[in-house]
Design a protein around this motif. Sequence first.
Motif, mmCIF file in Angstrom:
data_model
loop_
_atom_site.group_PDB
_atom_site.id
_atom_site.type_symbol
_atom_site.label_atom_id
_atom_site.label_comp_id
_atom_site.label_asym_id
_atom_site.label_seq_id
_atom_site.Cartn_x
_atom_site.Cartn_y
_atom_site.Cartn_z
ATOM 1 N N LYS A 112 0.799 -1.281 0.174
ATOM 2 C CA LYS A 112 -0.112 0.049 0.035
ATOM 3 C C LYS A 112 0.694 1.493 -0.174
ATOM 4 O O LYS A 112 0.532 2.320 -0.681
ATOM 5 C CB LYS A 112 -1.032 0.002 1.374
ATOM 6 C CG LYS A 112 -1.882 1.214 1.190
ATOM 7 C CD LYS A 112 -2.939 0.955 -0.064
ATOM 8 C CE LYS A 112 -4.092 1.911 0.103
ATOM 9 N NZ LYS A 112 -5.137 1.705 1.274
ATOM 10 N N SER A 113 1.935 1.375 0.716
ATOM 11 C CA SER A 113 2.764 2.567 0.433
ATOM 12 C C SER A 113 3.445 2.716 -0.649
ATOM 13 O O SER A 113 3.770 3.825 -1.286
ATOM 14 C CB SER A 113 3.992 2.044 1.705
ATOM 15 O OG SER A 113 3.664 2.032 3.015
ATOM 16 N N LEU A 114 3.822 1.620 -1.463
ATOM 17 C CA LEU A 114 4.332 1.785 -2.732
ATOM 18 C C LEU A 114 3.325 2.394 -3.570
ATOM 19 O O LEU A 114 3.570 3.330 -4.430
ATOM 20 C CB LEU A 114 4.859 0.436 -3.183
ATOM 21 C CG LEU A 114 6.190 -0.078 -2.632
ATOM 22 C CD1 LEU A 114 6.285 -1.307 -3.057
ATOM 23 C CD2 LEU A 114 7.443 0.868 -2.923
ATOM 24 N N LEU A 115 2.008 1.972 -3.410
ATOM 25 C CA LEU A 115 1.061 2.606 -4.093
ATOM 26 C C LEU A 115 0.650 4.010 -3.920
ATOM 27 O O LEU A 115 0.609 4.950 -4.795
ATOM 28 C CB LEU A 115 -0.195 1.768 -3.932
ATOM 29 C CG LEU A 115 -1.638 2.430 -4.086
ATOM 30 C CD1 LEU A 115 -1.756 2.688 -5.704
ATOM 31 C CD2 LEU A 115 -2.773 1.520 -3.661
ATOM 32 N N ILE A 116 0.762 4.525 -2.765
ATOM 33 C CA ILE A 116 0.417 5.741 -2.249
ATOM 34 C C ILE A 116 1.583 6.707 -2.766
ATOM 35 O O ILE A 116 1.558 7.744 -3.192
ATOM 36 C CB ILE A 116 0.401 5.930 -0.654
ATOM 37 C CG1 ILE A 116 -0.969 5.217 -0.329
ATOM 38 C CG2 ILE A 116 0.462 7.091 -0.110
ATOM 39 C CD1 ILE A 116 -1.092 4.888 1.045
ATOM 40 N N ILE A 117 2.873 6.155 -2.654
ATOM 41 C CA ILE A 117 4.050 7.052 -2.921
ATOM 42 C C ILE A 117 4.244 7.253 -4.521
ATOM 43 O O ILE A 117 4.398 8.274 -4.985
ATOM 44 C CB ILE A 117 5.160 6.373 -2.468
ATOM 45 C CG1 ILE A 117 5.323 6.271 -0.910
ATOM 46 C CG2 ILE A 117 6.693 6.937 -2.972
ATOM 47 C CD1 ILE A 117 6.419 5.534 -0.320
ATOM 48 N N ARG A 127 -3.182 0.621 -8.189
ATOM 49 C CA ARG A 127 -3.907 -0.436 -7.134
ATOM 50 C C ARG A 127 -3.627 -1.847 -7.876
ATOM 51 O O ARG A 127 -3.680 -2.606 -7.103
ATOM 52 C CB ARG A 127 -5.685 0.091 -6.972
ATOM 53 C CG ARG A 127 -6.003 -0.839 -6.093
ATOM 54 C CD ARG A 127 -7.392 -0.039 -5.706
ATOM 55 N NE ARG A 127 -8.162 0.224 -6.661
ATOM 56 C CZ ARG A 127 -9.361 1.078 -6.584
ATOM 57 N NH1 ARG A 127 -9.621 1.579 -5.298
ATOM 58 N NH2 ARG A 127 -9.962 1.353 -7.763
ATOM 59 N N SER A 128 -4.029 -1.577 -9.170
ATOM 60 C CA SER A 128 -4.080 -3.130 -10.002
ATOM 61 C C SER A 128 -2.287 -3.757 -9.675
ATOM 62 O O SER A 128 -1.974 -4.848 -9.743
ATOM 63 C CB SER A 128 -4.232 -2.902 -11.357
ATOM 64 O OG SER A 128 -3.961 -4.063 -11.889
ATOM 65 N N LYS A 129 -1.378 -2.449 -10.149
ATOM 66 C CA LYS A 129 -0.073 -2.951 -10.094
ATOM 67 C C LYS A 129 0.402 -3.435 -8.653
ATOM 68 O O LYS A 129 1.047 -4.613 -8.568
ATOM 69 C CB LYS A 129 0.892 -1.745 -10.287
ATOM 70 C CG LYS A 129 2.469 -2.017 -10.459
ATOM 71 C CD LYS A 129 2.907 -0.676 -10.691
ATOM 72 C CE LYS A 129 4.533 -0.730 -10.649
ATOM 73 N NZ LYS A 129 5.104 0.517 -11.304
ATOM 74 N N TYR A 130 0.077 -2.671 -7.539
ATOM 75 C CA TYR A 130 0.464 -3.029 -6.221
ATOM 76 C C TYR A 130 -0.432 -4.039 -5.517
ATOM 77 O O TYR A 130 0.256 -4.800 -4.663
ATOM 78 C CB TYR A 130 0.987 -2.012 -5.365
ATOM 79 C CG TYR A 130 1.965 -1.028 -6.144
ATOM 80 C CD1 TYR A 130 3.357 -1.649 -5.893
ATOM 81 C CD2 TYR A 130 1.941 0.048 -6.831
ATOM 82 C CE1 TYR A 130 4.408 -0.865 -6.514
ATOM 83 C CE2 TYR A 130 3.205 0.896 -7.386
ATOM 84 C CZ TYR A 130 4.322 0.301 -7.226
ATOM 85 O OH TYR A 130 5.350 0.988 -7.657
ATOM 86 N N LEU A 131 -1.661 -4.168 -5.823
ATOM 87 C CA LEU A 131 -2.589 -4.667 -4.664
ATOM 88 C C LEU A 131 -3.245 -5.874 -5.499
ATOM 89 O O LEU A 131 -4.038 -6.615 -4.932
ATOM 90 C CB LEU A 131 -3.592 -3.701 -4.028
ATOM 91 C CG LEU A 131 -2.856 -2.533 -3.178
ATOM 92 C CD1 LEU A 131 -4.144 -1.768 -2.835
ATOM 93 C CD2 LEU A 131 -2.040 -3.116 -2.324
ATOM 94 N N TYR A 150 5.069 10.697 2.668
ATOM 95 C CA TYR A 150 4.594 9.324 2.794
ATOM 96 C C TYR A 150 5.870 8.487 2.616
ATOM 97 O O TYR A 150 5.959 7.384 3.243
ATOM 98 C CB TYR A 150 3.490 8.781 2.024
ATOM 99 C CG TYR A 150 2.556 7.804 2.754
ATOM 100 C CD1 TYR A 150 1.438 8.130 3.705
ATOM 101 C CD2 TYR A 150 2.884 6.543 2.638
ATOM 102 C CE1 TYR A 150 0.689 7.426 4.173
ATOM 103 C CE2 TYR A 150 2.225 5.577 3.407
ATOM 104 C CZ TYR A 150 1.047 5.847 4.101
ATOM 105 O OH TYR A 150 0.231 5.229 4.776
ATOM 106 N N GLN A 151 6.871 8.851 1.854
ATOM 107 C CA GLN A 151 7.808 7.734 1.674
ATOM 108 C C GLN A 151 8.654 7.855 3.039
ATOM 109 O O GLN A 151 9.293 6.598 3.312
ATOM 110 C CB GLN A 151 8.666 8.227 0.413
ATOM 111 C CG GLN A 151 9.427 9.686 0.901
ATOM 112 C CD GLN A 151 8.688 10.807 0.445
ATOM 113 O OE1 GLN A 151 7.522 10.609 0.030
ATOM 114 N NE2 GLN A 151 9.163 11.983 0.348
#
Length: 327
Positions: free
Chosen positions: A204-209, A231-235, A258-259
């Motif tokens: 989720k962090s990678l998505l947000i960043i 969201r598709s890529k990371y989750l 957020y990073q």
Amino acid sequence: QFLWGRAPAARRESPSDFASLVTSPLREEAFSRAKPAQKAPHEVGSWPSLRGLRGTARCPLQKTFTCISPKSMYNKMGYDVDKMLSEGKLTLDLFPRKGKNTHGFCFGVEAGKDSRILANLTNNVISLDTLNHEMGHCVYDLGISTNLPFLDKRAASPAVTEAIAMMMGDIIKRENILSDIVPAESLEKFKHDFVEAEAGFIAKSLLIIEFERELYKNPETNPADLWNDLRSKYLNRSDIADNEWATIPHYLSHPAYYQNYFRANVMKAQIYNYLKSELGEITENKASAEFMNENIFELGASIDEYELIKKLTGEEFSAKDMINIFE
């Protein structure tokens, strides 16, 4: 008035005993995160206002999960929470009330002298994590040497203070502070969730960043479409494009921040493993507070974050300890 502790003298009261926050028995059903939070027998709304009361802690929730462990946990590490309160170094505003900011955070007003927590605790394990987390920020703030130059009277970096806070929040899943009040089988399941939660946090962090970075690079991008693609890529989850991204307050309140949580997640694993190698379970060793104060907190920003990690652990900053969690 609450934020700055400037209340008329007539409104000041002596700090109440923090023990009510932590000595109440746990009800087994409160342990389930799947159940909605239950109001305690004492309604939160009846809690006396803390506005203007510096160095105060009150808890109307006499028998709740949230109020069990923070004082005992920090005391076992060597922190005198009652003394922090009586000296006015620690101020707590913990429970919801009408018109109150609904977020949860710690803010250090003066390094080594004044740190404050605002939270909206309910009767669940998330709130316990929150209070332990924010107290982690507080002990860091209050551990910074008052003899440092003004510009060094802060944490080594945002990521380092987040690492300490996140480590403290994780303690309920990594050490045995709940073993006397939670059935062994339930506690084992709960602690097992730590690995799954770590994996979820990383994804989720990678998505947000990446979402924030891409939006700054291409401000004309449709944010709903971008969020759905990432969201598709990371989750591995593709839904109808929506504005779920807008539920993340950091994009407005802490842009490009957020990073630091992600870096903190890497740091906390390295720091915790080193502390455990030196001290054993840190919540069972009274020397933990002194060790962290001397080797991390007192230094403030007089040392670079990566130099601090190297000086503390003897190794360069690395994701090795975080990765090992999943083995």
